[in-house]
Enzyme design. Sequence first.
Site, PDB file in Angstrom:
ATOM      1  N   HIS A 146      -2.290  -3.047  -3.538  1.00 31.97           N
ATOM      2  CA  HIS A 146      -3.685  -2.811  -3.175  1.00 31.97           C
ATOM      3  C   HIS A 146      -4.532  -2.575  -4.426  1.00 31.97           C
ATOM      4  O   HIS A 146      -5.679  -3.030  -4.514  1.00 31.97           O
ATOM      5  CB  HIS A 146      -3.750  -1.613  -2.220  1.00 31.97           C
ATOM      6  CG  HIS A 146      -4.970  -1.563  -1.384  1.00 31.97           C
ATOM      7  ND1 HIS A 146      -5.293  -0.463  -0.637  1.00 31.97           N
ATOM      8  CD2 HIS A 146      -5.967  -2.464  -1.156  1.00 31.97           C
ATOM      9  CE1 HIS A 146      -6.435  -0.686   0.007  1.00 31.97           C
ATOM     10  NE2 HIS A 146      -6.856  -1.888  -0.289  1.00 31.97           N
ATOM     11  N   HIS A 200       0.842  -1.182   0.000  1.00 30.16           N
ATOM     12  CA  HIS A 200       0.000   0.000   0.000  1.00 30.16           C
ATOM     13  C   HIS A 200       0.890   1.249   0.000  1.00 30.16           C
ATOM     14  O   HIS A 200       2.092   1.167   0.248  1.00 30.16           O
ATOM     15  CB  HIS A 200      -0.828   0.071   1.286  1.00 30.16           C
ATOM     16  CG  HIS A 200      -1.682  -1.108   1.574  1.00 30.16           C
ATOM     17  ND1 HIS A 200      -3.017  -1.132   1.277  1.00 30.16           N
ATOM     18  CD2 HIS A 200      -1.410  -2.291   2.171  1.00 30.16           C
ATOM     19  CE1 HIS A 200      -3.542  -2.279   1.680  1.00 30.16           C
ATOM     20  NE2 HIS A 200      -2.581  -3.003   2.221  1.00 30.16           N
ATOM     21  N   GLU A 258       2.472  -0.776   4.429  1.00 35.54           N
ATOM     22  CA  GLU A 258       2.255   0.585   3.945  1.00 35.54           C
ATOM     23  C   GLU A 258       3.600   1.244   3.688  1.00 35.54           C
ATOM     24  O   GLU A 258       4.491   1.189   4.541  1.00 35.54           O
ATOM     25  CB  GLU A 258       1.496   1.421   4.987  1.00 35.54           C
ATOM     26  CG  GLU A 258       0.085   0.974   5.246  1.00 35.54           C
ATOM     27  CD  GLU A 258      -0.923   1.527   4.255  1.00 35.54           C
ATOM     28  OE1 GLU A 258      -0.525   2.239   3.307  1.00 35.54           O
ATOM     29  OE2 GLU A 258      -2.115   1.232   4.436  1.00 35.54           O
TER      30      GLU A 258
END
Length: 189
Positions: free
Chosen positions: A158, A33, A119
């Site tokens: 994602h 992500h 992330e």
Amino acid sequence: MSIDHGWWQQARPVVSPNQDARPRDEVSLLVLHSISLPPGVFTGDAVEALFTNRLDPQAHAYFAAIHHLRVSAHLLIRRDGECVQFVPFSARAWHAGRSCWRDGQRWRRALNDFSVGIELEGDEVTPYTAAQYRCLVSATRALLAGYPQLTPARITGHAHVAPLRKSDPGPAFDWAYFRQSLAKPLSGE
């Protein structure tokens, strides 16, 4: 560095309440992500605050619309390569949302049940840093070593698992560079 009881020893632990038990003992997918809070800002503690339910809705107009979200990821890789771990890999982080993954001949939903979410601090158009790629490769290698069901072919973005609603990590993420780096030894190994 290795994984000990679901925690990567290279990461700084910051426990998120936005997690729960995996329904099965399966870690077989890695979802990448990107995140920046507010959008386009790569400094500060807003991401940590969001993942720990401490985001101040008064601190920025954007935060007022998202402070109520209960989300997390397993890891956050900052621009300087620092890694923060919010959820042990053995637990389910709340990162993928509505998404699906083609696993061989079948489609699977509820990806949080069996995936790890990483992330990268950034947005979809600003190039990620060399330090982030180094940390990501190191974390991915630890995950590949610790979870045999996870393979390089089971690493995705994602955008690939939620294409109509997400576009991260975006065109700024260099998949070829990441995969080439993953395939060769890191300096010092």
